[in-house]
Design a protein around this motif. Structure first.
Motif, PDB file in Angstrom:
ATOM      1  N   ASN A 101       1.020  -1.033  -0.014  1.00 23.13           N
ATOM      2  CA  ASN A 101      -0.048  -0.098   0.125  1.00 23.13           C
ATOM      3  C   ASN A 101       1.061   1.272  -0.194  1.00 23.13           C
ATOM      4  O   ASN A 101       1.839   1.254   0.593  1.00 23.13           O
ATOM      5  N   LEU A 102       0.364   2.207  -0.645  1.00 23.51           N
ATOM      6  CA  LEU A 102       1.602   3.395  -0.957  1.00 23.51           C
ATOM      7  C   LEU A 102       0.937   4.582   0.008  1.00 23.51           C
ATOM      8  O   LEU A 102       1.599   5.908  -0.454  1.00 23.51           O
ATOM      9  N   TRP A 103      -0.099   4.313   0.900  1.00 23.26           N
ATOM     10  CA  TRP A 103      -0.290   5.806   1.604  1.00 23.26           C
ATOM     11  C   TRP A 103       0.814   6.133   2.410  1.00 23.26           C
ATOM     12  O   TRP A 103       1.475   5.428   2.926  1.00 23.26           O
ATOM     13  N   SER A 121      16.326  -7.058  -1.452  1.00 23.24           N
ATOM     14  CA  SER A 121      16.922  -5.987  -2.280  1.00 23.24           C
ATOM     15  C   SER A 121      16.130  -4.583  -1.842  1.00 23.24           C
ATOM     16  O   SER A 121      17.130  -3.572  -1.577  1.00 23.24           O
ATOM     17  N   LEU A 122      15.031  -4.619  -1.731  1.00 22.15           N
ATOM     18  CA  LEU A 122      14.409  -3.325  -1.350  1.00 22.15           C
ATOM     19  C   LEU A 122      14.528  -3.118   0.083  1.00 22.15           C
ATOM     20  O   LEU A 122      14.897  -1.979   0.479  1.00 22.15           O
ATOM     21  N   SER A 123      14.440  -3.992   1.044  1.00 18.80           N
ATOM     22  CA  SER A 123      14.479  -3.763   2.432  1.00 18.80           C
ATOM     23  C   SER A 123      16.007  -3.348   2.806  1.00 18.80           C
ATOM     24  O   SER A 123      16.124  -2.736   3.571  1.00 18.80           O
ATOM     25  N   ALA A 133      14.950   9.619  -4.648  1.00 18.78           N
ATOM     26  CA  ALA A 133      14.979   8.595  -4.690  1.00 18.78           C
ATOM     27  C   ALA A 133      13.682   7.698  -5.255  1.00 18.78           C
ATOM     28  O   ALA A 133      14.084   6.940  -6.080  1.00 18.78           O
ATOM     29  N   LEU A 134      12.590   8.362  -5.217  1.00 22.57           N
ATOM     30  CA  LEU A 134      11.355   7.747  -6.020  1.00 22.57           C
ATOM     31  C   LEU A 134      11.747   7.761  -7.318  1.00 22.57           C
ATOM     32  O   LEU A 134      11.517   7.099  -8.293  1.00 22.57           O
ATOM     33  N   ASN A 135      12.120   9.191  -7.770  1.00 29.30           N
ATOM     34  CA  ASN A 135      12.377   9.481  -9.084  1.00 29.30           C
ATOM     35  C   ASN A 135      13.442   8.444  -9.926  1.00 29.30           C
ATOM     36  O   ASN A 135      13.042   8.114 -10.756  1.00 29.30           O
ATOM     37  N   ALA A 136      14.540   8.279  -9.140  1.00 28.98           N
ATOM     38  CA  ALA A 136      15.355   7.280  -9.860  1.00 28.98           C
ATOM     39  C   ALA A 136      14.572   5.959  -9.680  1.00 28.98           C
ATOM     40  O   ALA A 136      14.902   5.236 -10.729  1.00 28.98           O
ATOM     41  N   PHE A 137      14.279   5.430  -8.787  1.00 29.45           N
ATOM     42  CA  PHE A 137      13.473   4.092  -8.599  1.00 29.45           C
ATOM     43  C   PHE A 137      12.533   3.924  -9.844  1.00 29.45           C
ATOM     44  O   PHE A 137      12.510   2.844 -10.315  1.00 29.45           O
ATOM     45  N   LEU A 138      11.661   4.909 -10.130  1.00 29.29           N
ATOM     46  CA  LEU A 138      10.495   4.875 -10.863  1.00 29.29           C
ATOM     47  C   LEU A 138      10.974   4.985 -12.328  1.00 29.29           C
ATOM     48  O   LEU A 138      10.401   4.611 -13.169  1.00 29.29           O
ATOM     49  N   LYS A 149      11.326  -7.139  -6.624  1.00 22.86           N
ATOM     50  CA  LYS A 149      10.442  -8.005  -7.273  1.00 22.86           C
ATOM     51  C   LYS A 149       9.308  -7.049  -7.725  1.00 22.86           C
ATOM     52  O   LYS A 149       8.219  -7.723  -8.085  1.00 22.86           O
ATOM     53  N   MET A 150       9.368  -5.679  -7.892  1.00 26.88           N
ATOM     54  CA  MET A 150       8.586  -4.818  -8.570  1.00 26.88           C
ATOM     55  C   MET A 150       8.553  -5.180 -10.264  1.00 26.88           C
ATOM     56  O   MET A 150       9.691  -4.534 -10.846  1.00 26.88           O
ATOM     57  N   THR A 151       7.685  -6.003 -10.848  1.00 23.80           N
ATOM     58  CA  THR A 151       8.099  -6.063 -12.111  1.00 23.80           C
ATOM     59  C   THR A 151       7.442  -5.267 -12.764  1.00 23.80           C
ATOM     60  O   THR A 151       6.165  -5.347 -13.524  1.00 23.80           O
TER      61      THR A 151
HETATM   62  C1  HEC Z   1       3.412  -5.655 -11.464  1.00 20.94           C
HETATM   63  C2  HEC Z   1       3.159  -4.948 -10.107  1.00 20.94           C
HETATM   64  C3  HEC Z   1       3.693  -3.658  -9.755  1.00 20.94           C
HETATM   65  C4  HEC Z   1       3.611  -2.604 -10.399  1.00 20.94           C
HETATM   66  C5  HEC Z   1       2.892  -2.381 -11.971  1.00 20.94           C
HETATM   67  C6  HEC Z   1       3.927  -1.237  -9.710  1.00 20.94           C
HETATM   68  N1  HEC Z   1       4.678  -1.807  -8.473  1.00 20.94           N
HETATM   69 FE1  HEC Z   1       5.497  -0.875  -7.228  1.00 20.94          FE
HETATM   70  N2  HEC Z   1       5.886  -2.474  -6.082  1.00 20.94           N
HETATM   71  C7  HEC Z   1       5.877  -4.036  -6.504  1.00 20.94           C
HETATM   72  C8  HEC Z   1       6.225  -4.725  -5.623  1.00 20.94           C
HETATM   73  C9  HEC Z   1       6.149  -6.224  -5.608  1.00 20.94           C
HETATM   74  C10 HEC Z   1       6.924  -4.041  -4.791  1.00 20.94           C
HETATM   75  C11 HEC Z   1       8.039  -4.433  -3.640  1.00 20.94           C
HETATM   76  C12 HEC Z   1       9.060  -4.944  -4.331  1.00 20.94           C
HETATM   77  C13 HEC Z   1      10.280  -5.773  -3.462  1.00 20.94           C
HETATM   78  O1  HEC Z   1      10.080  -5.820  -2.234  1.00 20.94           O
HETATM   79  O2  HEC Z   1      11.226  -5.879  -3.983  1.00 20.94           O
HETATM   80  C14 HEC Z   1       6.664  -2.450  -5.208  1.00 20.94           C
HETATM   81  C15 HEC Z   1       7.342  -1.334  -4.408  1.00 20.94           C
HETATM   82  C16 HEC Z   1       7.097  -0.287  -4.602  1.00 20.94           C
HETATM   83  C17 HEC Z   1       7.472   0.850  -4.114  1.00 20.94           C
HETATM   84  C18 HEC Z   1       8.401   0.813  -2.799  1.00 20.94           C
HETATM   85  C19 HEC Z   1       7.495   0.827  -1.557  1.00 20.94           C
HETATM   86  C20 HEC Z   1       7.884   0.860  -0.266  1.00 20.94           C
HETATM   87  O3  HEC Z   1       7.145   0.656   0.790  1.00 20.94           O
HETATM   88  O4  HEC Z   1       9.305   0.983   0.115  1.00 20.94           O
HETATM   89  C21 HEC Z   1       6.944   2.140  -4.585  1.00 20.94           C
HETATM   90  C22 HEC Z   1       7.285   3.444  -4.136  1.00 20.94           C
HETATM   91  C23 HEC Z   1       6.259   1.664  -5.641  1.00 20.94           C
HETATM   92  N3  HEC Z   1       6.516   0.310  -6.020  1.00 20.94           N
HETATM   93  C24 HEC Z   1       5.641   2.628  -6.670  1.00 20.94           C
HETATM   94  C25 HEC Z   1       5.101   2.085  -7.844  1.00 20.94           C
HETATM   95  C26 HEC Z   1       4.647   3.057  -8.770  1.00 20.94           C
HETATM   96  C27 HEC Z   1       4.622   4.514  -8.540  1.00 20.94           C
HETATM   97  C28 HEC Z   1       3.923   2.143  -9.624  1.00 20.94           C
HETATM   98  C29 HEC Z   1       3.323   2.796 -11.072  1.00 20.94           C
HETATM   99  C30 HEC Z   1       3.978   3.870 -11.564  1.00 20.94           C
HETATM  100  C31 HEC Z   1       4.313   0.950  -9.502  1.00 20.94           C
HETATM  101  N4  HEC Z   1       5.010   0.810  -8.105  1.00 20.94           N
HETATM  102  C32 HEC Z   1       4.048  -0.253 -10.069  1.00 20.94           C
HETATM  103  C33 HEC Z   1       4.933  -4.183  -7.909  1.00 20.94           C
HETATM  104  C34 HEC Z   1       4.374  -3.259  -8.773  1.00 20.94           C
END
Ligand code: HEC
Length: 179
Positions: A101-103, A121-123, A133-138, A149-151
């Motif tokens: 959840n992203l709240w 990796s993430l933790s 960081a968000l800009n670089a990650f996204l 594991k964010m595919t």
């Molecule tokens: C296919 C599923 C999927 C999609 C689509 C996706 N995410 Fe994610 N996201 C994940 C997963 C799974 C993780 C946790 C990754 C990990 O633990 O390695 C994650 C992690 C994150 C985090 C880190 C959260 C934290 O509490 O540390 C952010 C921020 C985030 N996503 C933003 C986004 C945004 C913004 C988008 C759209 C532009 C997006 N994600 C699209 C699956 C997805």
């Protein structure tokens, strides 16, 4: 010399085709120039800023997205978030899905959403989700946190990233100040 009706007609068609093709190409050339000028300007500003602050990597303004935060359209952010919805809920206290959840994610400890099982990796990233960081990650999740594991391939357009970051910022009772 006299032209037959057919010849005149053929010439008119050719001229019209040429006009259409020509204006298309010119239009594209203009757009292209416009785009690369904007990018060059953004790159210059970014370089200047990171030189001034001596920052590199994560804190650089990847693609100039951070410079757009103040001016970007919030509605656009909501639309961009449609790409994230399959995996993430935005509401306060809403359930985790495939992703957490992203709240209140802006300023939260990376990999810190309670009750979600993050990859090592993430933790293991450490620190908080700053705008940088968000800009670089996204931009490219798998480069920022290899093995996470964010595919999701990432958002190529700086404007899309800026918009979705502004949207993420709004998911809070007390949104962090903009940079
Ligand atoms: C296919 C599923 C999927 C999609 C689509 C996706 N995410 Fe994610 N996201 C994940 C997963 C799974 C993780 C946790 C990754 C990990 O633990 O390695 C994650 C992690 C994150 C985090 C880190 C959260 C934290 O509490 O540390 C952010 C921020 C985030 N996503 C933003 C986004 C945004 C913004 C988008 C759209 C532009 C997006 N994600 C699209 C699956 C997805």
């Amino acid at each position: 010399m006299r032209f037959s009706l057919l010849e005149k007609f053929a010439a008119a068609v050719l001229a019209a085709l040429w006009l259409v093709w020509g204006s298309h190409t010119i239009g594209e050339a203009l757009l292209h120039v416009d785009d690369s000028l904007v990018n060059a300007a953004l790159a210059a500003v970014t370089a200047e800023r990171s030189e001034a602050t001596g920052t590199t990597g994560e804190s650089a303004d990847e693609g100039g997205a951070l410079a757009m935060l103040a001016s970007v359209d919030a509605e656009r952010g909501k639309k961009v978030f449609n790409k994230c919805k399959a995996c993430h809920t935005p509401g306060r206290g809403a359930a985790h899905r495939i992703g957490p959840n992203l709240w209140d994610v802006v300023g939260r400890v990376k990999g810190g959403a309670e009750g979600f099982k993050f990859s090592a990796s993430l933790s293991g990233l450490g620190g908080e989700w700053s705008y940088e960081a968000l800009n670089a990650f996204l931009t490219k999740p798998k480069d920022f946190a290899p093995g996470n594991k964010m595919t999701f391939p990432g958002l190529k357009k700086a404007g899309d990233r800026a918009a979705v970051i502004v949207y993420l910022r709004s998911l809070s009772d007390s949104p962090s100040p903009l940079p």
